[in-house]
Scaffold this motif. Structure first.
Motif, PDB file in Angstrom:
ATOM      1  N   PRO B  50       0.812  -1.226   0.000  1.00 11.51           N
ATOM      2  CA  PRO B  50       0.000   0.000   0.000  1.00 11.51           C
ATOM      3  C   PRO B  50       0.839   1.267   0.000  1.00 11.51           C
ATOM      4  O   PRO B  50       0.344   2.332  -0.380  1.00 11.51           O
ATOM      5  CB  PRO B  50      -0.819  -0.126   1.289  1.00 11.51           C
ATOM      6  CG  PRO B  50      -0.068  -1.057   2.139  1.00 11.51           C
ATOM      7  CD  PRO B  50       0.619  -2.020   1.222  1.00 11.51           C
ATOM      8  N   GLU B  53       2.325   1.550  -3.871  1.00 10.26           N
ATOM      9  CA  GLU B  53       1.297   1.874  -4.871  1.00 10.26           C
ATOM     10  C   GLU B  53       1.817   1.736  -6.293  1.00 10.26           C
ATOM     11  O   GLU B  53       1.823   2.691  -7.067  1.00 10.26           O
ATOM     12  CB  GLU B  53       0.755   3.293  -4.646  1.00 10.26           C
ATOM     13  CG  GLU B  53       0.069   3.424  -3.310  1.00 10.26           C
ATOM     14  CD  GLU B  53      -0.577   4.796  -3.127  1.00 10.26           C
ATOM     15  OE1 GLU B  53      -0.916   5.413  -4.144  1.00 10.26           O
ATOM     16  OE2 GLU B  53      -0.729   5.213  -1.982  1.00 10.26           O
ATOM     17  N   SER B  58      -2.088  -0.887  -8.653  1.00  4.63           N
ATOM     18  CA  SER B  58      -2.931  -0.070  -7.780  1.00  4.63           C
ATOM     19  C   SER B  58      -4.199   0.331  -8.510  1.00  4.63           C
ATOM     20  O   SER B  58      -4.282   0.345  -9.732  1.00  4.63           O
ATOM     21  CB  SER B  58      -2.176   1.163  -7.315  1.00  4.63           C
ATOM     22  OG  SER B  58      -2.048   2.048  -8.389  1.00  4.63           O
ATOM     23  N   THR B  59      -5.227   0.642  -7.710  1.00  2.00           N
ATOM     24  CA  THR B  59      -6.554   0.836  -8.272  1.00  2.00           C
ATOM     25  C   THR B  59      -6.853   2.317  -8.465  1.00  2.00           C
ATOM     26  O   THR B  59      -6.871   3.075  -7.503  1.00  2.00           O
ATOM     27  CB  THR B  59      -7.598   0.242  -7.328  1.00  2.00           C
ATOM     28  OG1 THR B  59      -7.273   0.662  -6.006  1.00  2.00           O
ATOM     29  CG2 THR B  59      -7.596  -1.252  -7.399  1.00  2.00           C
ATOM     30  N   PHE B  64      -6.231   2.492  -2.677  1.00  2.00           N
ATOM     31  CA  PHE B  64      -5.549   1.217  -2.848  1.00  2.00           C
ATOM     32  C   PHE B  64      -5.480   0.449  -1.527  1.00  2.00           C
ATOM     33  O   PHE B  64      -5.681  -0.768  -1.487  1.00  2.00           O
ATOM     34  CB  PHE B  64      -4.156   1.453  -3.415  1.00  2.00           C
ATOM     35  CG  PHE B  64      -3.445   0.183  -3.813  1.00  2.00           C
ATOM     36  CD1 PHE B  64      -4.097  -0.796  -4.549  1.00  2.00           C
ATOM     37  CD2 PHE B  64      -2.129  -0.023  -3.457  1.00  2.00           C
ATOM     38  CE1 PHE B  64      -3.452  -1.954  -4.919  1.00  2.00           C
ATOM     39  CE2 PHE B  64      -1.471  -1.188  -3.831  1.00  2.00           C
ATOM     40  CZ  PHE B  64      -2.128  -2.153  -4.558  1.00  2.00           C
ATOM     41  N   HIS B 191       4.263   7.688   1.416  1.00  2.00           N
ATOM     42  CA  HIS B 191       3.913   6.836   0.292  1.00  2.00           C
ATOM     43  C   HIS B 191       4.772   7.213  -0.908  1.00  2.00           C
ATOM     44  O   HIS B 191       5.410   8.263  -0.911  1.00  2.00           O
ATOM     45  CB  HIS B 191       2.435   7.039  -0.087  1.00  2.00           C
ATOM     46  CG  HIS B 191       1.481   6.487   0.913  1.00  2.00           C
ATOM     47  ND1 HIS B 191       0.419   5.707   0.565  1.00  2.00           N
ATOM     48  CD2 HIS B 191       1.422   6.619   2.256  1.00  2.00           C
ATOM     49  CE1 HIS B 191      -0.249   5.370   1.652  1.00  2.00           C
ATOM     50  NE2 HIS B 191       0.335   5.919   2.697  1.00  2.00           N
ATOM     51  N   TYR B 330     -10.158  -8.695  -5.897  1.00  2.00           N
ATOM     52  CA  TYR B 330      -9.350  -7.620  -6.472  1.00  2.00           C
ATOM     53  C   TYR B 330      -9.799  -7.211  -7.865  1.00  2.00           C
ATOM     54  O   TYR B 330      -9.952  -6.015  -8.146  1.00  2.00           O
ATOM     55  CB  TYR B 330      -7.877  -8.042  -6.476  1.00  2.00           C
ATOM     56  CG  TYR B 330      -6.976  -7.101  -7.236  1.00  2.00           C
ATOM     57  CD1 TYR B 330      -6.624  -5.875  -6.680  1.00  2.00           C
ATOM     58  CD2 TYR B 330      -6.492  -7.431  -8.488  1.00  2.00           C
ATOM     59  CE1 TYR B 330      -5.818  -4.995  -7.377  1.00  2.00           C
ATOM     60  CE2 TYR B 330      -5.680  -6.560  -9.195  1.00  2.00           C
ATOM     61  CZ  TYR B 330      -5.351  -5.348  -8.631  1.00  2.00           C
ATOM     62  OH  TYR B 330      -4.556  -4.475  -9.325  1.00  2.00           O
ATOM     63  N   ARG B 334     -10.322  -3.473  -9.455  1.00  2.00           N
ATOM     64  CA  ARG B 334      -9.373  -2.927 -10.422  1.00  2.00           C
ATOM     65  C   ARG B 334     -10.124  -2.452 -11.670  1.00  2.00           C
ATOM     66  O   ARG B 334      -9.811  -1.406 -12.223  1.00  2.00           O
ATOM     67  CB  ARG B 334      -8.346  -4.007 -10.787  1.00  2.00           C
ATOM     68  CG  ARG B 334      -7.328  -3.623 -11.830  1.00  2.00           C
ATOM     69  CD  ARG B 334      -6.399  -2.540 -11.297  1.00  2.00           C
ATOM     70  NE  ARG B 334      -5.469  -2.059 -12.319  1.00  2.00           N
ATOM     71  CZ  ARG B 334      -5.799  -1.172 -13.245  1.00  2.00           C
ATOM     72  NH1 ARG B 334      -7.021  -0.705 -13.297  1.00  2.00           N
ATOM     73  NH2 ARG B 334      -4.889  -0.768 -14.113  1.00  2.00           N
TER      74      ARG B 334
END
Lengths: 331, 417
Positions: B50, B53, B58-59, B64, B191, B330, B334
């Motif tokens: 996470p 990312e 990652s979404t 995420f 991040h 997932y 996504r």
């Protein structure tokens, strides 16, 4: 616990239960026949029923029946809707057999795998109905199909006039014309199915396959055909049940099948799965038990009563009230 | 006459299973310390995911960290359900019932009727779910396979309807303001930011280690991931113990197992209780993260999604269950645009898998071996395989120690999957 309420309204709860129960019984026949022949819980049978409810409404739209249709025209259009519904449901059942079961039977897959395939098929059918708007727009047919695919996740109501008239009083409960139609046609259908299995040549083939598929095919019974016919009859009965359900309840949606399906399955197990007359007995008993249970514990517990009953039967008498037998002589 | 029938399944199996077994055997041939390091590296990567990312994984559109949390909950559930469905062979369609009981116990104890601290409510929830597993299993495990599926389905629905109808449990509105686990804010971790194409450390977007807040799901993910790892370790221990072997024997042939002295009913009950236990962990984590639960989250559909995760991945293989859960949880996140097709796609996937690959994407080693054995014994019956092949597939148990028939190393090791 509302004992007083149940005593005061016993007749209405009882008869209301019988009406529901006869719809359950008709759907239960489909479960029971397939189980008798294949020893397989046709989990997607509830979706066959659901397609019937939609076919009923669409057929009525197609011939332009609406709330102003009265008298003989109303009777004829509902009869037409029932035929359309039976054809649709029978077709869906045949498709189901072809796509979800026959490939598995050929491979001799274990029964649990067949159940998983059935669960998959059930979700595919109900979602295909729920997504019909999206599917139509993906194919560019939204305008042509119009209201047939509009608001596909919402309730779809019966277009015809649904006012009922009380025909006669029974223990203080006014029995309506719809009640009579539902119970009488359900019983007639069931008698017809029972006689078909017992008296005709095809029926004998079905019983033979149910008893011993290998010997039956050695004796010249085409077992694939028998399985197809079993699915077809079960589907057509579910289609008839769908029209009766629409007369009684008046609305459907893409996931209406699930609850009805579980209850019909309960009815089949209650009467003895694989046993045609058991399905009738089981359906009526379940309907009445549910009606009385709903009166006793409150209407919001109606479905819980059915599920608890299912669990209790499976625990204490898994062979049901009349015993499991499609192959036995008494059928 | 049966030449075609015997060679065809082998050909169909070959590409997937050969890839798998070559990968699997290479992994098994690596020394233990290397395996251990590999696992640690994998775990570390999962913890850092996470924060990294990575751009493709990652979404876009959804957080995420939140997606990863959902995925880890599904993994927990799939590993738990795999104990029941995969190891013990009991088809459970009401698993969501245990998940709901876990979630509601935490809700009731911490917010709705009492104000227990979170750390105390978690074990309580697990005890309650385990008891409910035993209570459901005790009477119902006596019924036949597919009846059991329907009974458990009934159980799941009874739980949901009871939640809706019962005022004491907050009826259809559910339970809200469930507290977070105790925080221990130590330091901030930045991040990575990939928006320019190259990874940059973004100090404006940080996660506090460890603070369970509403806005940042990453610490919840870490907690869930830790639980996943613990459950996986425990799962491995149990699977390789006498209990795991008893489950396997029960699943393959209940009568034979009973004759061999396996108390099958007791082991099935244990599988149910342990499965319920893991479901309870997942449910209570779900409730904690959501801070708000209602019966809508515990429908039959969720049960079916859980089941499809296990079936998709390969019943009886814990890594299969993990991968199945990742796919189920997932992929829809996504590819958000396809969300409404999710159930349809899973329905089709269940059907196709049942027909073409009932053992799942990643079947347990035992199943692969049993299948190969069956194929070769069938080939032997028709008389086109050499006796060496039979010895090789019979494995170390049947092998005569004096006989020096060539045995592939992959077969010789690890007598059970």
């Amino acid at each position: 616990m509302h004992f007083q309420y149940v005593f005061d309204n016993f007749a209405s709860l009882f008869i209301g239960g019988l009406v529901f129960g006869s719809v359950y019984a008709l759907i239960a026949l489909g479960y029971t026949m397939v189980y008798g022949v294949l020893q397989l819980i046709n989990f997607a049978h509830s979706e066959v029923f659901m397609f019937g409810t939609f076919a009923t409404v669409w057929a009525l739209w197609l011939i332009g029946a609406d709330a102003t249709t009265m008298g003989v025209a109303l009777v004829l259009s509902i009869a037409f809707a029932m035929v359309a519904s039976m054809i649709t449901s029978g077709g869906v059942a045949l498709l189901l057999e072809r796509v979800a079961y026959r490939p598995l039977l050929k491979r001799g897959a274990p029964r649990l795998i067949a159940l998983i395939s059935a669960i998959g098929a059930s979700f595919v059918l109900s979602e295909a109905m729920g997504l019909r708007g999206a599917i139509a727009s993906a194919l560019g047919l939204s305008d042509t199909l119009g209201r047939y695919v509009a608001r596909s996740r919402e309730n779809l109501g019966m277009p015809t006039d649904r006012t009922t008239t009380v025909q006669f009083e029974l223990f203080g409960y006014g029995v309506t014309n719809v009640n009579i139609i539902v119970v009488v046609s359900a019983v007639l259908m069931m008698v017809a199915a029972d006689q078909f299995i017992r008296r005709t040549r095809t029926g004998r083939g079905i019983r033979a396959v149910a008893q011993d598929p290998e010997t039956a095919s050695l004796m010249g019974v085409n077992s694939t055909r028998v399985i197809q016919i079993t699915f077809l009859i079960g589907g057509m009965l579910a289609g008839a049940a769908a029209t009766l359900y629409m007369l009684h309840i008046g609305a459907t949606r893409y996931n209406a099948g699930f609850l009805l399906g579980v209850k019909a399955f309960t009815a089949a197990v209650l009467g003895g799965i694989g046993n045609l007359r058991g399905a009738l007995v089981g359906g009526l008993v379940l309907g009445v038990a549910e009606g009385l249970g709903a009166g006793l514990f409150g209407n919001e517990w109606r479905h819980v009563v059915a599920f608890v009953l299912l669990i209790l039967i499976l625990l204490f008498r898994p062979t049901g009230l009349l015993g499991e037998s499609l192959g036995k002589a008494r059928a | 006459m049966s030449e075609t029938t015997t060679t065809r399944p082998a050909a169909r199996m070959s590409w997937a299973s050969s890839l798998r077994s070559s990968l699997g055997s290479r992994l098994r041939r690596t020394p233990r310390w290397a395996q251990f390091l590999l696992m640690v590296a994998l775990a570390l990567f999962c913890y850092l995911l996470p924060l990294l990312e990575p751009p493709v994984i990652s979404t876009p559109g959804t957080d995420f960290g939140a997606v990863l949390f959902t995925v880890s909950i599904y993994v927990l559930v799939a590993v738990g359900l795999n104990i029941v469905v995969g190891y013990a062979g009991l088809l459970d369609l009401g698993y969501v019932g245990f998940y709901a009981i876990g979630a509601y116990t935490v809700g009731v104890l911490t917010s709705h009727h009492a104000t227990w601290p979170w750390l105390l409510s978690l074990p309580a929830a697990l005890v309650v779910t385990m008891i409910s597993g035993v209570l459901l299993g005790w009477p119902t495990l006596r019924v036949r396979g597919d009846y059991l599926a329907i009974v458990t389905l009934g159980f799941g629905e009874i739980v949901r309807l009871t939640l809706i109808n019962s005022e004491w449990l907050g009826d259809a509105r559910g339970i809200s303001s469930i507290p977070a686990p105790p925080s221990l804010p130590l330091f901030e971790i930045p991040h990575l930011d990939w928006s320019t194409g190259v990874p940059l450390v973004d100090f404006s977007d940080t996660t506090t280690f460890i603070e369970f807040g509403v806005t940042d799901p990453v610490p919840f993910y870490w907690l869930a991931l830790t639980l996943v790892i613990l459950v996986l370790l425990a799962d491995k221990r149990i699977k390789n113990s006498r209990v795991g072997r008893s489950w396997e024997a029960t699943r393959e042939d209940e009568d034979a197992a009973e004759l061999m002295g396996v108390p099958t009913f007791r082991f099935k009950l244990l599988a149910f209780a342990l499965g319920a236990f893991v479901g309870g962990i997942a449910g209570s984590m779900f409730a904690t993260r959501q801070t708000f639960i209602n019966p809508e989250s515990f429908t039959l559909l969720i049960s079916i999604l859980f089941l499809s995760a296990v079936v998709l991945g390969g019943q009886g293989n814990r890594w299969g269950a993990v991968i199945g859960a990742i796919v189920v949880a997932y992929l829809p996140e996504r590819f958000r645009g396809f969300e409404q097709w999710r159930v349809l796609v899973f329905g089709i996937a269940l059907m196709l898998l049942a027909i073409y690959r009932p053992q799942g994407l990643l079947p347990p080693r035992r199943t692969v071996r049993a299948q190969r054995m069956e194929e070769e014994s069938q080939a032997l019956e028709v008389g086109e395989a050499d006796p060496d092949a039979e010895l090789a597939t019979a494995g170390p148990v049947a092998r005569n120690p004096v006989d020096d028939a060539p045995v592939p190393p992959d077969e010789e090791r690890s007598p059970r999957g």
